[in-house]
Design a protein around this motif. Sequence first.
Motif, PDB file in Angstrom:
ATOM      1  N   LYS A   3       0.848  -1.192   0.000  1.00  0.00           N
ATOM      2  CA  LYS A   3       0.000   0.000   0.000  1.00  0.00           C
ATOM      3  C   LYS A   3       0.880   1.236   0.000  1.00  0.00           C
ATOM      4  O   LYS A   3       1.929   1.273   0.648  1.00  0.00           O
ATOM      5  N   ARG A   4       0.426   2.237  -0.739  1.00  0.00           N
ATOM      6  CA  ARG A   4       1.148   3.498  -0.706  1.00  0.00           C
ATOM      7  C   ARG A   4       0.596   4.367   0.410  1.00  0.00           C
ATOM      8  O   ARG A   4      -0.607   4.392   0.648  1.00  0.00           O
ATOM      9  N   LYS A   5       1.485   5.054   1.062  1.00  0.00           N
ATOM     10  CA  LYS A   5       1.089   5.937   2.137  1.00  0.00           C
ATOM     11  C   LYS A   5       0.464   7.196   1.542  1.00  0.00           C
ATOM     12  O   LYS A   5       1.023   7.799   0.626  1.00  0.00           O
ATOM     13  N   LYS A   6      -0.705   7.578   2.059  1.00  0.00           N
ATOM     14  CA  LYS A   6      -1.359   8.785   1.567  1.00  0.00           C
ATOM     15  C   LYS A   6      -0.628  10.003   2.087  1.00  0.00           C
ATOM     16  O   LYS A   6      -0.247  10.065   3.254  1.00  0.00           O
ATOM     17  N   GLN A   7      -0.463  10.958   1.217  1.00  0.00           N
ATOM     18  CA  GLN A   7       0.188  12.199   1.621  1.00  0.00           C
ATOM     19  C   GLN A   7      -0.891  13.169   2.083  1.00  0.00           C
ATOM     20  O   GLN A   7      -1.865  13.419   1.371  1.00  0.00           O
ATOM     21  N   LYS A   8      -0.727  13.704   3.291  1.00  0.00           N
ATOM     22  CA  LYS A   8      -1.705  14.634   3.826  1.00  0.00           C
ATOM     23  C   LYS A   8      -1.481  16.010   3.218  1.00  0.00           C
ATOM     24  O   LYS A   8      -0.352  16.480   3.126  1.00  0.00           O
ATOM     25  N   GLN A   9      -2.575  16.631   2.832  1.00  0.00           N
ATOM     26  CA  GLN A   9      -2.501  17.984   2.312  1.00  0.00           C
ATOM     27  C   GLN A   9      -2.634  18.940   3.495  1.00  0.00           C
ATOM     28  O   GLN A   9      -3.501  18.773   4.349  1.00  0.00           O
ATOM     29  N   ILE A  10      -1.782  19.939   3.548  1.00  0.00           N
ATOM     30  CA  ILE A  10      -1.778  20.884   4.657  1.00  0.00           C
ATOM     31  C   ILE A  10      -2.266  22.238   4.158  1.00  0.00           C
ATOM     32  O   ILE A  10      -1.820  22.732   3.123  1.00  0.00           O
ATOM     33  N   PHE A  11      -3.211  22.814   4.927  1.00  0.00           N
ATOM     34  CA  PHE A  11      -3.756  24.127   4.612  1.00  0.00           C
ATOM     35  C   PHE A  11      -3.256  25.112   5.654  1.00  0.00           C
ATOM     36  O   PHE A  11      -3.233  24.814   6.842  1.00  0.00           O
ATOM     37  N   ARG A  12      -2.871  26.288   5.232  1.00  0.00           N
ATOM     38  CA  ARG A  12      -2.407  27.332   6.139  1.00  0.00           C
ATOM     39  C   ARG A  12      -3.409  28.473   6.132  1.00  0.00           C
ATOM     40  O   ARG A  12      -3.838  28.943   5.085  1.00  0.00           O
ATOM     41  N   TYR A  13      -3.783  28.904   7.341  1.00  0.00           N
ATOM     42  CA  TYR A  13      -4.743  29.991   7.486  1.00  0.00           C
ATOM     43  C   TYR A  13      -4.208  31.012   8.477  1.00  0.00           C
ATOM     44  O   TYR A  13      -3.488  30.671   9.404  1.00  0.00           O
ATOM     45  N   ASP A  14      -4.602  32.257   8.304  1.00  0.00           N
ATOM     46  CA  ASP A  14      -4.217  33.337   9.203  1.00  0.00           C
ATOM     47  C   ASP A  14      -5.424  33.792  10.007  1.00  0.00           C
ATOM     48  O   ASP A  14      -6.522  33.915   9.462  1.00  0.00           O
ATOM     49  N   CYS A  15      -5.205  34.071  11.288  1.00  0.00           N
ATOM     50  CA  CYS A  15      -6.250  34.637  12.130  1.00  0.00           C
ATOM     51  C   CYS A  15      -6.475  36.069  11.665  1.00  0.00           C
ATOM     52  O   CYS A  15      -5.521  36.822  11.457  1.00  0.00           O
ATOM     53  N   THR A  16      -7.725  36.466  11.506  1.00  0.00           N
ATOM     54  CA  THR A  16      -8.024  37.796  10.994  1.00  0.00           C
ATOM     55  C   THR A  16      -7.746  38.891  12.015  1.00  0.00           C
ATOM     56  O   THR A  16      -7.539  40.035  11.636  1.00  0.00           O
ATOM     57  N   MET A  17      -7.696  38.544  13.314  1.00  0.00           N
ATOM     58  CA  MET A  17      -7.464  39.560  14.343  1.00  0.00           C
ATOM     59  C   MET A  17      -6.010  39.620  14.799  1.00  0.00           C
ATOM     60  O   MET A  17      -5.440  40.697  14.910  1.00  0.00           O
ATOM     61  N   THR A  18      -5.425  38.468  15.098  1.00  0.00           N
ATOM     62  CA  THR A  18      -4.077  38.464  15.670  1.00  0.00           C
ATOM     63  C   THR A  18      -2.984  38.273  14.628  1.00  0.00           C
ATOM     64  O   THR A  18      -1.826  38.541  14.908  1.00  0.00           O
ATOM     65  N   GLY A  19      -3.323  37.779  13.457  1.00  0.00           N
ATOM     66  CA  GLY A  19      -2.328  37.558  12.418  1.00  0.00           C
ATOM     67  C   GLY A  19      -1.550  36.266  12.566  1.00  0.00           C
ATOM     68  O   GLY A  19      -0.629  36.013  11.799  1.00  0.00           O
ATOM     69  N   GLU A  20      -1.908  35.436  13.554  1.00  0.00           N
ATOM     70  CA  GLU A  20      -1.227  34.156  13.750  1.00  0.00           C
ATOM     71  C   GLU A  20      -1.541  33.218  12.591  1.00  0.00           C
ATOM     72  O   GLU A  20      -2.633  33.233  12.038  1.00  0.00           O
ATOM     73  N   THR A  21      -0.571  32.385  12.225  1.00  0.00           N
ATOM     74  CA  THR A  21      -0.752  31.431  11.145  1.00  0.00           C
ATOM     75  C   THR A  21      -0.963  30.041  11.726  1.00  0.00           C
ATOM     76  O   THR A  21      -0.252  29.628  12.641  1.00  0.00           O
ATOM     77  N   TYR A  22      -1.945  29.309  11.192  1.00  0.00           N
ATOM     78  CA  TYR A  22      -2.271  27.974  11.648  1.00  0.00           C
ATOM     79  C   TYR A  22      -2.209  27.000  10.492  1.00  0.00           C
ATOM     80  O   TYR A  22      -2.530  27.350   9.361  1.00  0.00           O
ATOM     81  N   LYS A  23      -1.800  25.760  10.799  1.00  0.00           N
ATOM     82  CA  LYS A  23      -1.774  24.694   9.803  1.00  0.00           C
ATOM     83  C   LYS A  23      -2.842  23.685  10.175  1.00  0.00           C
ATOM     84  O   LYS A  23      -2.955  23.291  11.336  1.00  0.00           O
ATOM     85  N   THR A  24      -3.629  23.262   9.185  1.00  0.00           N
ATOM     86  CA  THR A  24      -4.631  22.236   9.406  1.00  0.00           C
ATOM     87  C   THR A  24      -4.575  21.226   8.268  1.00  0.00           C
ATOM     88  O   THR A  24      -3.984  21.496   7.222  1.00  0.00           O
ATOM     89  N   THR A  25      -5.202  20.085   8.480  1.00  0.00           N
ATOM     90  CA  THR A  25      -5.259  19.080   7.429  1.00  0.00           C
ATOM     91  C   THR A  25      -6.609  19.072   6.734  1.00  0.00           C
ATOM     92  O   THR A  25      -6.836  18.279   5.844  1.00  0.00           O
ATOM     93  N   ARG A  26      -7.499  19.953   7.158  1.00  0.00           N
ATOM     94  CA  ARG A  26      -8.808  20.082   6.528  1.00  0.00           C
ATOM     95  C   ARG A  26      -8.959  21.477   5.946  1.00  0.00           C
ATOM     96  O   ARG A  26      -8.491  22.453   6.517  1.00  0.00           O
ATOM     97  N   GLU A  27      -9.679  21.555   4.853  1.00  0.00           N
ATOM     98  CA  GLU A  27      -9.937  22.844   4.234  1.00  0.00           C
ATOM     99  C   GLU A  27     -11.095  23.519   4.970  1.00  0.00           C
ATOM    100  O   GLU A  27     -12.120  22.902   5.243  1.00  0.00           O
TER     101      GLU A  27
END
Length: 65
Positions: A3-27
């Motif tokens: 079996k091939r290992k699935k590659q997780k897609q990573i989404f990056r989002y910014d908080c609109t108030m603090t400007g912090e950047t977050y990584k998630t695996t869901r859109e």
Amino acid sequence: MAKRKKQKQIFRYDCTMTGETYKTTREAPSPDDLVSVQAYYELNPEEDDRPADIKKELGVESSDS
């Protein structure tokens, strides 16, 4: 057959108030509406149910004292 290992897609989002950047695996359905936990509690201080020691550690002034 191996079996091939699935590659997780990573989404990056910014908080609109603090400007912090977050990584998630869901859109996010509406990334423009995302805020951090810190920003949420700043907007809704009456819903801040964190323990006093956590608030003290984060430097949040509590109105309960």
